[in-house]
Design a protein around this motif. Sequence first.
Motif, short mmCIF file in Angstrom:
data_model
loop_
_atom_site.label_atom_id
_atom_site.label_comp_id
_atom_site.label_asym_id
_atom_site.label_seq_id
_atom_site.Cartn_x
_atom_site.Cartn_y
_atom_site.Cartn_z
N PRO A 156 0.82 -1.21 0.00
CA PRO A 156 0.00 0.00 0.00
C PRO A 156 0.85 1.26 0.00
O PRO A 156 2.02 1.25 0.41
CB PRO A 156 -0.80 -0.13 1.30
N GLU A 157 0.29 2.34 -0.50
CA GLU A 157 1.02 3.60 -0.56
C GLU A 157 1.42 4.06 0.83
O GLU A 157 2.50 4.63 1.02
CB GLU A 157 0.15 4.67 -1.24
N GLU A 158 0.55 3.84 1.80
CA GLU A 158 0.84 4.27 3.16
C GLU A 158 0.58 3.14 4.13
O GLU A 158 -0.52 2.61 4.20
CB GLU A 158 -0.04 5.48 3.53
N TYR A 165 -18.79 -1.89 9.29
CA TYR A 165 -18.12 -2.92 8.51
C TYR A 165 -17.43 -2.39 7.26
O TYR A 165 -16.36 -2.88 6.87
CB TYR A 165 -19.11 -4.02 8.14
N ASP A 166 -18.01 -1.38 6.63
CA ASP A 166 -17.37 -0.81 5.44
C ASP A 166 -15.99 -0.26 5.77
O ASP A 166 -15.03 -0.44 5.01
CB ASP A 166 -18.25 0.30 4.85
N GLU A 167 -15.91 0.39 6.92
CA GLU A 167 -14.63 0.95 7.36
C GLU A 167 -13.59 -0.14 7.57
O GLU A 167 -12.42 -0.01 7.19
CB GLU A 167 -14.86 1.73 8.66
N VAL A 168 -14.01 -1.24 8.18
CA VAL A 168 -13.09 -2.34 8.44
C VAL A 168 -12.62 -2.97 7.14
O VAL A 168 -11.42 -3.21 6.93
CB VAL A 168 -13.75 -3.40 9.35
N LEU A 169 -13.56 -3.25 6.24
CA LEU A 169 -13.20 -3.88 4.97
C LEU A 169 -12.23 -3.03 4.18
O LEU A 169 -11.29 -3.54 3.56
CB LEU A 169 -14.46 -4.14 4.15
N ALA A 170 -12.43 -1.72 4.20
CA ALA A 170 -11.55 -0.83 3.44
C ALA A 170 -10.14 -0.79 4.02
O ALA A 170 -9.16 -0.64 3.28
CB ALA A 170 -12.15 0.58 3.42
N ALA A 171 -10.03 -0.93 5.34
CA ALA A 171 -8.72 -0.79 5.99
C ALA A 171 -7.93 -2.09 6.06
O ALA A 171 -6.72 -2.07 6.29
CB ALA A 171 -8.91 -0.23 7.41
N LEU A 172 -8.60 -3.23 5.89
CA LEU A 172 -7.93 -4.51 6.11
C LEU A 172 -6.75 -4.79 5.17
O LEU A 172 -5.73 -5.33 5.61
CB LEU A 172 -8.93 -5.65 6.05
N PRO A 173 -6.82 -4.50 3.87
CA PRO A 173 -5.67 -4.82 3.02
C PRO A 173 -4.37 -4.18 3.51
O PRO A 173 -3.32 -4.84 3.57
CB PRO A 173 -6.09 -4.29 1.65
N SER A 174 -4.43 -2.90 3.87
CA SER A 174 -3.22 -2.23 4.36
C SER A 174 -2.77 -2.80 5.69
O SER A 174 -1.56 -2.96 5.93
CB SER A 174 -3.48 -0.72 4.50
#
Length: 410
Positions: free
Chosen positions: A126-128, A148-157
């Motif tokens: 990830p960029e950051e 849940y949307d917040e969690v899903l978006a943050a999990l890859p990083s």
Amino acid sequence: MAHRREAGCYGEDNADSFGSRGALPLCHDRSVPEPIGRRIALHRRRRGLSQVAVAGLVGRSESWLSQVERGLRDVDSYTALRDLARVLRVDIATLTATGEASQPERSVRDVDVAAIERALLIGTAPEEMPDVVAAVPELHAAYQAARYDEVLAALPSLIAALEGQHSGLTAAGYTVAAKMLTKIGSHDLALIGADRAWYAARRSGEQADVGMAVNQVVCALLPTARAVLAEELAVEMATRLDGEDPAVLSVAGALWLIAAVAAARRIDAAAAEERLDHARQLADRLGEDANHRWTAFGPTNVAIHRVSVAVEVGDAPAALAAAAAVDLDRLPEGLHSRHVQVQLDIAWAQAQRRRDAEALVALLEIERAAPQVARRNVVARDTIRQLLARARGTNGAAVRGLAHRAGVAV
């Protein structure tokens, strides 16, 4: 006796629970969806399987499956419905006659999960890179708040940042990933995350960390063909954990609660009750409703699981009575996902009794309190699909509106 539903990581018998429906007429309006029993029989025959074989693979009796196929009783368990779909190699939506409506939402979810899948299986840059020390507790809090949307978006990083690290915090990071993936029904990826949590926890050596990770392995395995292994793991680890440390008590209690759910899914009410009692004793020793290791464990969560267990076994009246006894105000702040679990169990129970108006009320309350549960939780979505498939009359517009907002209908 009418047996009961499935659930997530969480019954009883009662003749009036989700009761029998009576024989279906030989001729029916083709505009009405084919009864679920006939669809099950059709797909069973297509696979060349006997009733004895299928019943055994889903942990039920041949008599139960025969009654389901003849329309004499409902598939009154989400677990049973899910297991039938797995054995027959079809989607749940195919069995519930909502296949066409469910296709768009599945593709949307696939887009959400794709980045997490790449992070787990291939690795990403990830960029950051997030600060793990801050990100892990923040994502656990977001998950428990049903954001849940917040969690899903943050999990890859987060997964990228956890790569190569070995600590209790790493175990907690992979645990929240596995929790979220289990919640949306991506059980294969959830198991990968849970396994990494277990590996990191064993490296840390902390009892509570190991128990927390095993708890998530159990949650990931329970909705799969390895449910027996999941139950054995839960009981083994719950028995092994020892001491008065609040985190250890909480994790052991959470494991007994999962083990109770597993027993309920096998329609073993006695074992489920015994395990609930183990959890209650640990909650009494803890002495409060707390959230150690993000378990939300305490007397109130035991009471919430008593509702889930009654639903799992198929005793809807007992589930509703248990729900009335839960004092959600005692839960620590921020646990919106625990708050709505009772309503989710009520919605499923009422839907299986074909009391669709009551089920709709419970689902609308879930949507009001935690909108992302209606859109992301696999049990909530399947309950909405059931109501949508038979939406008629005055409730029809409200059901269709809810289904549209939840992304279940186009």
